[in-house]
Enzyme design. Structure first.
Site, short mmCIF file in Angstrom:
data_model
loop_
_atom_site.label_atom_id
_atom_site.label_comp_id
_atom_site.label_asym_id
_atom_site.label_seq_id
_atom_site.Cartn_x
_atom_site.Cartn_y
_atom_site.Cartn_z
N GLU A 75 0.85 -1.18 0.00
CA GLU A 75 0.00 0.00 0.00
C GLU A 75 0.89 1.24 0.00
O GLU A 75 1.82 1.35 0.80
CB GLU A 75 -0.93 0.02 1.20
CG GLU A 75 -1.88 1.19 1.15
CD GLU A 75 -3.10 1.04 2.02
OE1 GLU A 75 -3.87 2.00 2.08
OE2 GLU A 75 -3.29 -0.02 2.63
N ASN B 24 -10.20 14.71 -1.64
CA ASN B 24 -8.79 15.05 -1.89
C ASN B 24 -8.55 15.09 -3.40
O ASN B 24 -7.86 14.25 -3.97
CB ASN B 24 -7.87 14.05 -1.20
CG ASN B 24 -6.40 14.42 -1.33
OD1 ASN B 24 -6.03 15.37 -2.00
ND2 ASN B 24 -5.55 13.63 -0.68
N HIS C 67 -5.82 13.71 -8.56
CA HIS C 67 -5.23 14.16 -9.82
C HIS C 67 -3.78 13.66 -9.96
O HIS C 67 -3.38 13.16 -11.01
CB HIS C 67 -5.29 15.69 -9.92
CG HIS C 67 -4.54 16.24 -11.08
ND1 HIS C 67 -4.98 16.13 -12.39
CD2 HIS C 67 -3.34 16.88 -11.14
CE1 HIS C 67 -4.10 16.68 -13.19
NE2 HIS C 67 -3.09 17.14 -12.47
N TYR D 23 -2.36 11.10 -8.44
CA TYR D 23 -2.32 9.64 -8.58
C TYR D 23 -2.70 9.20 -9.98
O TYR D 23 -2.06 8.31 -10.56
CB TYR D 23 -3.23 8.97 -7.54
CG TYR D 23 -2.86 9.32 -6.11
CD1 TYR D 23 -1.54 9.43 -5.71
CD2 TYR D 23 -3.85 9.56 -5.17
CE1 TYR D 23 -1.20 9.76 -4.41
CE2 TYR D 23 -3.53 9.89 -3.86
CZ TYR D 23 -2.20 9.99 -3.49
OH TYR D 23 -1.88 10.32 -2.20
#
Length: 178
Positions: A87, A131, A136, A138
């Site tokens: 992760e 968020n 954007h 990511y």
């Protein structure tokens, strides 16, 4: 290991970084992170000392190339060496470095480390629906939307969805070559 980009260096977190790490207590920074409890010098020192005692987490300090101070952290957590998954997490905790491209470069350098050095197959993340700046970044770095946890985040009297995004190794290498 130290990873260098055009704007950013990723290096190991040191005890001398603790004062900068405490920027994480800023409410605006905190809204996008999992942790809700305040942190102090003692808890941050414990966290730094434990960072290198396990092989399930890899955390880097984000340092602007022209400076020597930590402005955030990035890393891979809960690494599953059998299934080759982890992760992703990032926090640019010094707000004067927001919107300068350091976060995007740190994401790409962390993906490079995960796929090219650790031989991971899948790197996933959780991001809150509000968020938009993070989403954007990511998407720009190759993360693909794969799910939604409905109303799984509570903040300021309201529930929000949590989005699940990931990058697979073949997607990463296809983008790297292109």
């Amino acid at each position: 290991m130290i990873l260098k980009g055009e704007k950013t260096i990723l290096r190991p977190v040191e005890l001398s970084d603790i004062d900068q790490l405490l920027n994480i207590n800023d409410l605006e920074v905190r809204e996008n992170l999992l942790s809700v409890f305040p942190l102090n010098h003692i808890r941050e020192e414990e966290w730094v000392r434990k960072l290198y005692s396990t092989q399930s987490d890899v955390v880097f300090a984000i340092v602007p190339i022209e400076e020597e101070k930590l402005v955030g952290t990035t890393g891979l957590h809960g690494i599953d060496w059998v299934n080759r998954v982890a992760e992703f997490g990032i926090a640019v905790t010094d707000k004067q470095y927001w919107n300068k491209g350091l976060g995007s470069e740190a994401v790409l350098l962390t993906l490079k480390y995960g796929f090219e050095y650790l031989n991971l197959h899948r790197i996933a993340l959780r991001v809150y629906e509000y968020n938009t700046r993070g989403i954007h970044v990511y998407e720009k770095c190759g993360f693909v939307h794969e799910g939604r946890l409905r109303q799984a985040r509570y903040i300021k009297g309201k529930y929000h969805d949590v989005l699940i995004m990931s990058v697979l190794s073949d997607e990463y290498f296809a983008r790297s070559k292109g």
